[in-house]
Design a protein around this motif. Sequence first.
Motif, PDB file in Angstrom:
ATOM      1  N   VAL A   1       0.840  -1.201   0.000  1.00 49.66           N
ATOM      2  CA  VAL A   1       0.000   0.000   0.000  1.00 49.66           C
ATOM      3  C   VAL A   1       0.873   1.248   0.000  1.00 49.66           C
ATOM      4  CG1 VAL A   1      -1.611   1.365   1.405  1.00 49.66           C
ATOM      5  CG2 VAL A   1      -2.005  -1.072   1.057  1.00 49.66           C
ATOM      6  N   ASP A   2       1.915   1.230   0.823  1.00 50.08           N
ATOM      7  CA  ASP A   2       2.820   2.387   0.878  1.00 50.08           C
ATOM      8  C   ASP A   2       3.499   2.616  -0.468  1.00 50.08           C
ATOM      9  OD1 ASP A   2       2.149   2.607   3.545  1.00 50.08           O
ATOM     10  OD2 ASP A   2       3.928   1.533   4.266  1.00 50.08           O
ATOM     11  N   ILE A   3       3.892   1.534  -1.132  1.00 51.38           N
ATOM     12  CA  ILE A   3       4.527   1.659  -2.454  1.00 51.38           C
ATOM     13  C   ILE A   3       3.555   2.250  -3.463  1.00 51.38           C
ATOM     14  CG2 ILE A   3       5.456   0.348  -4.405  1.00 51.38           C
ATOM     15  CD1 ILE A   3       6.647  -1.610  -2.346  1.00 51.38           C
ATOM     16  N   LEU A   4       2.330   1.734  -3.474  1.00 51.73           N
ATOM     17  CA  LEU A   4       1.334   2.216  -4.431  1.00 51.73           C
ATOM     18  C   LEU A   4       1.008   3.694  -4.202  1.00 51.73           C
ATOM     19  CD1 LEU A   4      -1.045  -0.879  -4.496  1.00 51.73           C
ATOM     20  CD2 LEU A   4       0.347  -0.044  -6.395  1.00 51.73           C
ATOM     21  N   ARG A   5       0.918   4.093  -2.949  1.00 50.65           N
ATOM     22  CA  ARG A   5       0.649   5.511  -2.680  1.00 50.65           C
ATOM     23  C   ARG A   5       1.833   6.382  -3.087  1.00 50.65           C
ATOM     24  NH1 ARG A   5      -2.736   7.089   2.504  1.00 50.65           N
ATOM     25  NH2 ARG A   5      -3.027   8.845   1.071  1.00 50.65           N
ATOM     26  N   GLY A   6       3.042   5.831  -2.959  1.00 50.15           N
ATOM     27  CA  GLY A   6       4.215   6.545  -3.445  1.00 50.15           C
ATOM     28  C   GLY A   6       4.165   6.731  -4.955  1.00 50.15           C
ATOM     29  N   VAL A   7       3.688   5.686  -5.671  1.00 51.12           N
ATOM     30  CA  VAL A   7       3.533   5.791  -7.128  1.00 51.12           C
ATOM     31  C   VAL A   7       2.520   6.883  -7.474  1.00 51.12           C
ATOM     32  CG1 VAL A   7       2.706   4.593  -9.175  1.00 51.12           C
ATOM     33  CG2 VAL A   7       4.184   3.404  -7.564  1.00 51.12           C
ATOM     34  N   LEU A   8       1.437   6.950  -6.716  1.00 46.22           N
ATOM     35  CA  LEU A   8       0.418   7.974  -6.979  1.00 46.22           C
ATOM     36  C   LEU A   8       0.970   9.372  -6.740  1.00 46.22           C
ATOM     37  CD1 LEU A   8      -2.719   6.284  -5.372  1.00 46.22           C
ATOM     38  CD2 LEU A   8      -2.093   6.374  -7.793  1.00 46.22           C
ATOM     39  N   ARG A   9       1.733   9.543  -5.668  1.00 47.73           N
ATOM     40  CA  ARG A   9       2.339  10.856  -5.407  1.00 47.73           C
ATOM     41  C   ARG A   9       3.304  11.242  -6.511  1.00 47.73           C
ATOM     42  NH1 ARG A   9       1.986   8.943   0.003  1.00 47.73           N
ATOM     43  NH2 ARG A   9       4.019   7.937  -0.156  1.00 47.73           N
TER      44      ARG A   9
END
Length: 259
Positions: A228-236
């Motif tokens: 989840v943290d990785i995916l949110r980093g991708v979104l940012r």
Amino acid sequence: MPSNDCLSAFRVVLSHTSHPGNIGSTARAMKTMGLTRLYLVNPKEFPSPIATSLASSADDVLTDAIVVDSLEAALQGTTVQVAMTARRRELVQPLATPRQIAPQLLQEAERGGEVALVFGTEMSGLTIDEVRQCNRLVTIPTSPDYASLNLSQAVQVLTYELRASLDDDVSHLETPGPLAKHEHVELFLEHLESTLLTIGFLKPYAPKRLMPRLRRLYQRARLEQEEVDILRGVLRATLEYDRNAPPAVQSGAKRDHSR
């Protein structure tokens, strides 16, 4: 189901092995699958530094190997003798594959029997007389166009089937991280929807079928917290790139993909 302890009832017997490297490779194949008892019938060269080298840290199997002068001596004390052979003529017993025979052999070991897995020379395999000293026959199914297996490969196949029949659970090798909590997944989905709206992939006025589909996709995935943290980093990073991209790139990226 038989326990791992029953593998101690198995011995691998190599008859008249001509190349010491095959003895070392066999030791490695055995130890990988949990077998340690090796019998050698008149090996051409043993002990040998070549065998030790190819054993790849299975030196203890070689050190404890028992060298005898006849197959009869190697089979003493066994209740089941399994001959690895591809012979078809002059044999009255039916042939089984390793997968077919492995459960039977494990049951024999669990009952207190001693099982010998018998392999012949690299060039010609077991002789007819040697095969006749065994009460089970096994052969490895191979391509009819090319049926050539190295001695240690044959040992590996048969011992693998024993191991797989005994225990095919490899979950202990996995190191999964903690699953993401519900609220963190929800925050990610909100972040995802917001990002898709910002970059123009999702239109607020269009029928919203895309987000429910994406929700189902990520719920099926059972995301770990780190994921989840990785995916949110991708979104940012996506939003940061969208803000800094040249106008031509921005206009090309903002197409209507609404669902």
